[in-house]
Scaffold this active site. Structure first.
Site, short mmCIF file in Angstrom:
data_model
loop_
_atom_site.label_atom_id
_atom_site.label_comp_id
_atom_site.label_asym_id
_atom_site.label_seq_id
_atom_site.Cartn_x
_atom_site.Cartn_y
_atom_site.Cartn_z
N GLY A 8 0.85 -1.20 0.00
CA GLY A 8 0.00 0.00 0.00
C GLY A 8 0.88 1.24 0.00
N ASP A 34 2.17 -2.00 -4.34
CA ASP A 34 0.80 -1.46 -4.35
C ASP A 34 0.11 -2.05 -5.57
OD1 ASP A 34 -1.46 0.61 -4.54
OD2 ASP A 34 -0.32 1.45 -2.88
N ILE A 35 -1.23 -1.87 -5.64
CA ILE A 35 -1.91 -2.25 -6.88
C ILE A 35 -1.77 -1.14 -7.93
CG2 ILE A 35 -3.63 -3.95 -6.10
CD1 ILE A 35 -5.59 -1.62 -5.75
N ARG A 36 -1.34 0.05 -7.48
CA ARG A 36 -1.13 1.13 -8.45
C ARG A 36 0.26 1.73 -8.22
NH1 ARG A 36 -2.85 6.54 -5.79
NH2 ARG A 36 -3.25 5.85 -3.68
N ASP A 50 -1.28 -7.26 -5.32
CA ASP A 50 -2.60 -7.18 -4.70
C ASP A 50 -2.52 -8.00 -3.41
OD1 ASP A 50 -5.16 -7.50 -3.80
OD2 ASP A 50 -6.03 -7.87 -5.79
N TYR A 140 -15.48 0.21 8.57
CA TYR A 140 -14.04 0.43 8.73
C TYR A 140 -13.63 0.16 10.18
CZ TYR A 140 -9.71 3.29 8.79
OH TYR A 140 -8.42 3.76 8.92
N LYS A 144 -11.22 -2.73 11.73
CA LYS A 144 -10.00 -2.42 12.50
C LYS A 144 -10.05 -3.09 13.88
CE LYS A 144 -7.61 0.17 9.66
NZ LYS A 144 -6.36 -0.32 9.10
P1 NAD Z 1 -4.48 5.34 1.36
O1 NAD Z 1 -5.86 5.04 0.90
O2 NAD Z 1 -3.92 6.69 1.08
O3 NAD Z 1 -3.47 4.27 0.78
C1 NAD Z 1 -3.76 2.89 0.73
C2 NAD Z 1 -2.98 2.30 -0.41
O4 NAD Z 1 -3.32 0.90 -0.50
C3 NAD Z 1 -3.34 2.92 -1.79
O5 NAD Z 1 -2.18 3.35 -2.44
C4 NAD Z 1 -4.01 1.78 -2.53
O6 NAD Z 1 -3.75 1.78 -3.93
C5 NAD Z 1 -3.40 0.57 -1.85
N1 NAD Z 1 -4.21 -0.63 -2.01
C6 NAD Z 1 -5.57 -0.72 -2.04
N2 NAD Z 1 -5.95 -1.99 -2.25
C7 NAD Z 1 -4.82 -2.71 -2.34
C8 NAD Z 1 -4.56 -4.09 -2.54
N3 NAD Z 1 -5.57 -4.96 -2.73
N4 NAD Z 1 -3.28 -4.51 -2.56
C9 NAD Z 1 -2.27 -3.61 -2.41
N5 NAD Z 1 -2.43 -2.30 -2.23
C10 NAD Z 1 -3.71 -1.86 -2.20
O7 NAD Z 1 -4.44 5.02 2.91
P2 NAD Z 1 -3.42 5.60 4.01
O8 NAD Z 1 -4.02 6.85 4.54
O9 NAD Z 1 -2.05 5.61 3.51
O10 NAD Z 1 -3.63 4.51 5.15
C11 NAD Z 1 -2.80 3.39 5.29
C12 NAD Z 1 -3.25 2.58 6.47
O11 NAD Z 1 -3.27 3.39 7.64
C13 NAD Z 1 -4.67 2.01 6.34
O12 NAD Z 1 -4.71 0.75 6.96
C14 NAD Z 1 -5.50 2.98 7.15
O13 NAD Z 1 -6.65 2.36 7.66
C15 NAD Z 1 -4.55 3.35 8.25
N6 NAD Z 1 -4.89 4.65 8.85
C16 NAD Z 1 -4.73 5.80 8.12
C17 NAD Z 1 -5.08 7.02 8.70
C18 NAD Z 1 -4.93 8.32 7.94
O14 NAD Z 1 -5.37 9.37 8.45
N7 NAD Z 1 -4.29 8.33 6.76
C19 NAD Z 1 -5.58 7.06 10.01
C20 NAD Z 1 -5.79 5.85 10.68
C21 NAD Z 1 -5.41 4.66 10.10
C1 AKB Z 2 -10.29 8.05 8.29
O1 AKB Z 2 -10.77 9.20 8.47
O2 AKB Z 2 -10.92 7.09 7.85
C2 AKB Z 2 -8.85 7.84 8.71
C3 AKB Z 2 -8.79 7.29 10.08
C4 AKB Z 2 -8.84 8.21 11.22
O3 AKB Z 2 -8.72 6.11 10.26
N1 AKB Z 2 -8.14 9.06 8.54
#
Ligand code: NAD
Ligand code: AKB
Length: 310
Positions: A8, A34-36, A50, A140, A144
């Site tokens: 990811g 990542d997938i992208r 993936d 979500y 979690k």
């Molecule tokens: P994001 O959506 O920006 O990035 C997620 C990445 O995962 C993307 O680049 C997407 O292409 C990739 N992805 C999706 N499906 C996939 C698959 N099947 N295989 C491989 N890659 C795949 O999310 P983020 O904000 O970077 O968050 C990362 C992690 O942190 C998540 O688990 C999220 O729940 C957790 N988190 C984030 C926040 C936040 O504020 N950003 C807060 C709490 C928890």
């Molecule tokens: C969301 O808003 O979904 C995330 C998180 C707090 O997990 N930024």
């Protein structure tokens, strides 16, 4: 030798985590996946992967001799509500695929992020304790919370070394957020820089826990590098940065752009925000592995305003 896989890696956290891990441990020792593909592919190994495909994951792990995985792939709160079944599938299958590699001793250590979304409307909202009522009302949050329980189970039953943080909303300028409820606190800076009126999807007095990305990346690597005996909580640690409302961050941005205007148009994300804590007690992370946040609201606003590119 440390060989890390970040799954990811093209997302909001992954983009910055890969850079910092490569700074610390060497470019060739950190494989992004990542997938992208990321918008600009930095120097260093990248695999299209993936996470729901366990065979491809095993092949990538074996090809690069991976011993640590940071699993970031997931659907976030707002996107997950639009596709609950798929969100559950991605968020859980991805985690099982990685935990099973650790159970089979193919990899040694796992980082998996949880979220403040594990809490729900019956949780105390102010200074939410580490251990408290947890009845999340979003898919979500449910995924979690289930993930946390499985991490603890794998740690206790199979001796898996898995480490986790309940991130608050993360604020950064390098890569856009991926569909969460806290995204407004990033979007506001883009509107301010474009000199546009900002339409906020939350009400002005909705407090939420947030954190500047540099703090979050430091916490992530700190918990992974801490001696195993210091990681006493095997589910996930509360982590706090700054708590603020939309009105409070708007007032901070207006100090930097005095003509900046805001309007409040709450949508479905208001109910999600209302079910989450307003502030977090992270004393266990402080005691167990020495966590301390460094950025306040005014630092964060200044850095974001200076660096957001429009
Ligand atoms: P994001 O959506 O920006 O990035 C997620 C990445 O995962 C993307 O680049 C997407 O292409 C990739 N992805 C999706 N499906 C996939 C698959 N099947 N295989 C491989 N890659 C795949 O999310 P983020 O904000 O970077 O968050 C990362 C992690 O942190 C998540 O688990 C999220 O729940 C957790 N988190 C984030 C926040 C936040 O504020 N950003 C807060 C709490 C928890
Ligand atoms: C969301 O808003 O979904 C995330 C998180 C707090 O997990 N930024």
């Amino acid at each position: 030798m440390k060989k890390i896989l970040v799954v990811g890696s093209s997302g909001q956290i992954g983009t910055e985590l890969v850079l910092e891990l490569r700074n610390r441990f060497g470019t060739q020792n950190v494989v992004a996946s990542d997938i992208r593909k990321p918008e600009s592919l930095p120097e260093g190994p990248f695999e299209e992967l993936d996470i729901m495909n366990a065979e491809v994951l095993s092949a990538v792990v074996s090809k690069h001799g991976i011993n640590e995985v940071y699993l970031l792939a997931a659907l976030l709160s707002a996107t997950a509500e639009k596709n609950p079944e798929f969100a559950w599938k991605l968020n859980m299958e991805g985690l099982f695929n990685v935990l099973n590699l650790a159970k089979d001793k193919v990899i040694k250590k796992v980082f998996w992020p949880s979220s403040i979304a594990v809490f729900g409307p019956t949780t105390p909202r102010v200074n939410t304790p580490q251990f408290t009522v947890m009845e999340p009302s979003t898919v979500y949050g449910i995924s979690k919370l289930a993930g946390e329980r499985w991490c603890e189970y794998y740690a206790k039953q199979y001796g898996v070394d898995v480490r986790s943080i309940r991130y608050p909303g993360l604020i950064s300028y390098t890569s856009l957020p991926g569909g969460g409820t806290t995204d407004y606190a990033v979007d506001i800076f883009y509107s301010a820089k474009k000199k546009e009126k900002f339409s906020c999807f939350l009400k002005e007095d909705t407090p939420l826990p947030m954190m500047y990305m540099e703090d979050a990346i430091r916490a992530t690597i700190d918990i992974m590098e801490a001696p195993e005996e210091q990681i006493k909580i095997k589910s996930s640690y509360n982590l706090a940065g700054i708590s603020f409302t939309p009105e409070e961050i708007y007032n901070e941005v207006r100090k930097l752009s005095p003509d900046f205007e805001i309007e409040y148009k709450p949508d479905f994300r208001q109910a999600i925000a209302d079910s989450w804590p307003g502030s977090i007690d992270d004393s266990r992370a402080q005691e167990d592995w020495g966590w301390k946040s460094r950025y306040n609201l005014s630092d964060l606003a200044q850095i974001m305003f200076n660096n957001v590119q429009v």
